[in-house]
Motif scaffolding. Structure first.
Motif, PDB file in Angstrom:
ATOM      1  N   GLU A   1      61.887  71.129  96.414  1.00 62.08           N
ATOM      2  CA  GLU A   1      63.279  71.003  95.552  1.00 62.08           C
ATOM      3  C   GLU A   1      62.824  70.400  94.081  1.00 62.08           C
ATOM      4  O   GLU A   1      63.279  71.030  93.263  1.00 62.08           O
ATOM      5  CB  GLU A   1      64.126  70.122  96.089  1.00 62.08           C
ATOM      6  CG  GLU A   1      65.022  70.675  97.592  1.00 62.08           C
ATOM      7  CD  GLU A   1      65.903  69.674  97.855  1.00 62.08           C
ATOM      8  OE1 GLU A   1      66.288  68.626  97.218  1.00 62.08           O
ATOM      9  OE2 GLU A   1      66.544  69.952  99.029  1.00 62.08           O
ATOM     10  N   ALA A   2      61.839  69.672  94.150  1.00 65.94           N
ATOM     11  CA  ALA A   2      61.373  69.119  92.803  1.00 65.94           C
ATOM     12  C   ALA A   2      59.999  69.378  92.754  1.00 65.94           C
ATOM     13  O   ALA A   2      58.954  68.434  92.833  1.00 65.94           O
ATOM     14  CB  ALA A   2      61.577  67.820  92.549  1.00 65.94           C
ATOM     15  N   PRO A   3      59.295  70.471  92.569  1.00 69.98           N
ATOM     16  CA  PRO A   3      57.616  70.946  92.531  1.00 69.98           C
ATOM     17  C   PRO A   3      57.222  70.156  91.408  1.00 69.98           C
ATOM     18  O   PRO A   3      57.738  70.065  90.303  1.00 69.98           O
ATOM     19  CB  PRO A   3      57.898  72.219  92.168  1.00 69.98           C
ATOM     20  CG  PRO A   3      59.226  72.792  91.791  1.00 69.98           C
ATOM     21  CD  PRO A   3      60.285  71.965  92.224  1.00 69.98           C
ATOM     22  N   THR A   4      56.002  69.779  91.622  1.00 74.29           N
ATOM     23  CA  THR A   4      55.040  68.896  90.646  1.00 74.29           C
ATOM     24  C   THR A   4      53.692  69.732  90.308  1.00 74.29           C
ATOM     25  O   THR A   4      53.195  69.417  89.369  1.00 74.29           O
ATOM     26  CB  THR A   4      54.868  67.757  91.020  1.00 74.29           C
ATOM     27  OG1 THR A   4      54.105  68.000  92.352  1.00 74.29           O
ATOM     28  CG2 THR A   4      55.992  66.909  91.379  1.00 74.29           C
ATOM     29  N   ALA A   5      53.319  70.868  91.167  1.00 71.78           N
ATOM     30  CA  ALA A   5      52.158  71.448  90.818  1.00 71.78           C
ATOM     31  C   ALA A   5      51.971  71.899  89.614  1.00 71.78           C
ATOM     32  O   ALA A   5      51.080  71.936  88.818  1.00 71.78           O
ATOM     33  CB  ALA A   5      51.919  72.502  92.009  1.00 71.78           C
ATOM     34  N   GLY A   6      53.080  72.883  89.117  1.00 67.36           N
ATOM     35  CA  GLY A   6      53.098  73.489  87.828  1.00 67.36           C
ATOM     36  C   GLY A   6      53.041  72.487  86.852  1.00 67.36           C
ATOM     37  O   GLY A   6      52.623  73.005  85.648  1.00 67.36           O
ATOM     38  N   ASP A   7      53.738  71.263  86.943  1.00 64.89           N
ATOM     39  CA  ASP A   7      53.659  70.226  85.767  1.00 64.89           C
ATOM     40  C   ASP A   7      52.183  69.848  85.427  1.00 64.89           C
ATOM     41  O   ASP A   7      52.003  69.549  84.268  1.00 64.89           O
ATOM     42  CB  ASP A   7      54.577  69.072  86.238  1.00 64.89           C
ATOM     43  CG  ASP A   7      55.875  69.485  86.322  1.00 64.89           C
ATOM     44  OD1 ASP A   7      56.505  70.458  85.767  1.00 64.89           O
ATOM     45  OD2 ASP A   7      56.691  68.549  86.943  1.00 64.89           O
ATOM     46  N   GLN A   8      51.216  70.080  86.404  1.00 68.13           N
ATOM     47  CA  GLN A   8      49.949  69.607  86.074  1.00 68.13           C
ATOM     48  C   GLN A   8      49.570  70.190  84.799  1.00 68.13           C
ATOM     49  O   GLN A   8      48.492  69.918  84.140  1.00 68.13           O
ATOM     50  CB  GLN A   8      49.120  69.620  87.180  1.00 68.13           C
ATOM     51  CG  GLN A   8      49.469  68.595  88.522  1.00 68.13           C
ATOM     52  CD  GLN A   8      48.733  68.431  89.415  1.00 68.13           C
ATOM     53  OE1 GLN A   8      47.341  68.114  89.458  1.00 68.13           O
ATOM     54  NE2 GLN A   8      49.125  68.764  90.903  1.00 68.13           N
ATOM     55  N   LEU A   9      49.829  71.733  84.782  1.00 70.02           N
ATOM     56  CA  LEU A   9      49.148  72.512  84.036  1.00 70.02           C
ATOM     57  C   LEU A   9      49.677  72.054  82.403  1.00 70.02           C
ATOM     58  O   LEU A   9      49.334  72.579  81.464  1.00 70.02           O
ATOM     59  CB  LEU A   9      49.506  73.979  84.120  1.00 70.02           C
ATOM     60  CG  LEU A   9      49.036  74.404  85.349  1.00 70.02           C
ATOM     61  CD1 LEU A   9      48.972  75.943  85.498  1.00 70.02           C
ATOM     62  CD2 LEU A   9      47.587  74.185  85.532  1.00 70.02           C
ATOM     63  N   HIS A  10      50.665  71.501  82.386  1.00 70.01           N
ATOM     64  CA  HIS A  10      51.359  70.858  80.909  1.00 70.01           C
ATOM     65  C   HIS A  10      50.948  69.258  80.672  1.00 70.01           C
ATOM     66  O   HIS A  10      51.492  68.913  79.828  1.00 70.01           O
ATOM     67  CB  HIS A  10      52.721  71.142  80.869  1.00 70.01           C
ATOM     68  CG  HIS A  10      53.386  72.395  81.274  1.00 70.01           C
ATOM     69  ND1 HIS A  10      53.350  73.443  80.224  1.00 70.01           N
ATOM     70  CD2 HIS A  10      53.517  73.093  82.264  1.00 70.01           C
ATOM     71  CE1 HIS A  10      53.749  74.461  80.597  1.00 70.01           C
ATOM     72  NE2 HIS A  10      54.032  74.516  82.190  1.00 70.01           N
TER      73      HIS A  10
END
Length: 367
Positions: free
Chosen positions: A266-275
């Protein structure tokens, strides 16, 4: 780069070419999704496989090693696959270290007597524009690392294997790159550069080793096959290349969205690592089924091409890649025609050559 994976085709059984005898393969990254799937297919076909595994990656990243450990357990316990154990040799291999390449090749020859097909399939992806990758000593190190892995790694293992191929006057080098070997991709500049470099190296090598009956094939799957099956490292983004300011470097945002969907929370964090404002590395969170579907067509192509009597010099996997390359070639052709008069204007005419007393000699380079 496609942003949807819901339409991935299920794995299919490959149609194998006719071979007079089982092939002996050497895989440089057998613990990758492509490596594992290819190992299964080759062993089922009756081939011999030397499976290279990078010790550091295997020992330190449980997510990366879990599938390969499961594969090894499958090979070692299932009764009907008893013969697989005799035809599989796992060796420690860091392609960045020439000594390890030489040792692994020697072990493969000692185990199976020969190597017929060398499959170079290890690469790493670094996300960032040219400027973003030149902001600090850490990001400059990323550039160095990606070249060590994607360019010098294949160079090392090829150099270690060539004497074996030359001595028996037979062999096939298969290099896995990506469609980025034809197309520049904003935000993946250094990855693209390393792919173009190793392809240029191998295109030249193909001419050099052809007299020894050594063949060379470059396999180019869609970008997702490489990006989503290997380590991704991201450099900190710069505001000047943010989406609202500069829409060209789309790779970071597209990859970020894909990683979030793959994570499926529901609150993904994997993509945030690229930012992140720090350098971050991760392996995409794909399930085993997703990995197998993603690499199925590429595995099919490599298994069918490897050791073939008349393999293609370059094979593009998938209709999307073929269409993209055709469009790129069309653009290049049109630009050549638009400026052909300008190009021809610099040629030295015969009259000019005569005026200099014939001292100018034209040099012809075979193509």
């Amino acid at each position: 780069m496609s942003s949807s994976h819901s339409d991935l085709k299920p794995p299919r059984e490959p149609k194998w070419p006719t071979h007079n005898a089982p092939r002996a393969w050497f895989l440089t990254c057998a613990n990758s999704p492509i490596g594992i799937s290819l190992c299964r297919s080759l062993l089922a076909h009756g081939d011999y496989v030397t499976a290279g595994v990078q010790p550091g990656e295997f020992e330190r990243h449980e997510d990366r090693s879990a599938d390969f450990k499961e594969f090894l357990a499958e090979v070692g316990t299932q009764q009907e696959k008893e013969t697989w154990r005799a035809r599989l040799r796992v060796v420690a291999l860091d392609v960045r270290v020439m000594g390890q390449c030489q040792s692994a090749v020697a072990e493969a020859v000692q185990s199976f007597g020969r190597i017929d097909v060398l499959f170079c399939c290890h690469s790493e992806i670094v996300v960032g524009t040219v400027e973003e990758l030149s902001q600090s000593a850490r990001t400059l190190t990323l550039v160095h690392d990606v070249w060590e892995t994607n360019f010098f790694g294949p160079v090392n293992i090829i150099k270690a294997t060539l004497p074996i191929f030359r001595s028996k006057k037979n062999g096939h080098i298969v290099l896995l790159t990506a469609i980025t070997g034809h197309l520049g991709t904003p935000g993946l500049s250094m990855f693209c550069a390393s792919q173009w470099a190793i392809e240029g190296y191998c295109d030249s090598l193909a001419y050099e080793v052809a007299p020894f009956n050594v063949k060379m094939t470059i396999v180019q799957p869609n970008l997702e096959v490489n990006v989503l099956t290997h380590k991704i490292t991201s450099a900190p983004p710069m505001a000047a290349y943010a989406e609202e300011t500069n829409p060209a470097p789309l790779s970071r945002n597209i990859l970020s969205g894909i990683l979030d969907r793959l994570e499926g929370t529901e609150a993904p964090t994997a993509g945030d690592q690229l930012h992140s404002e720090e350098v971050k590395s991760l392996y995409p969170p794909l399930s085993r089924t997703m990995k197998e579907r993603l690499v199925a067509e590429t595995v099919h192509a490599v298994a069918a091409i490897g050791g073939h009597d008349n393999p293609p010099a370059r094979h593009i996997v998938g209709f999307e890649g073929v269409a993209s390359v055709k469009e790129k070639l069309k653009t290049v052709s049109e630009e050549l025609e638009d400026f052909v008069e300008c190009s021809s204007a610099v040629d030295i005419e015969k009259e000019d050559d005569m005026m200099t007393g014939g001292q100018l000699q034209s040099i012809s380079i075979p193509t």
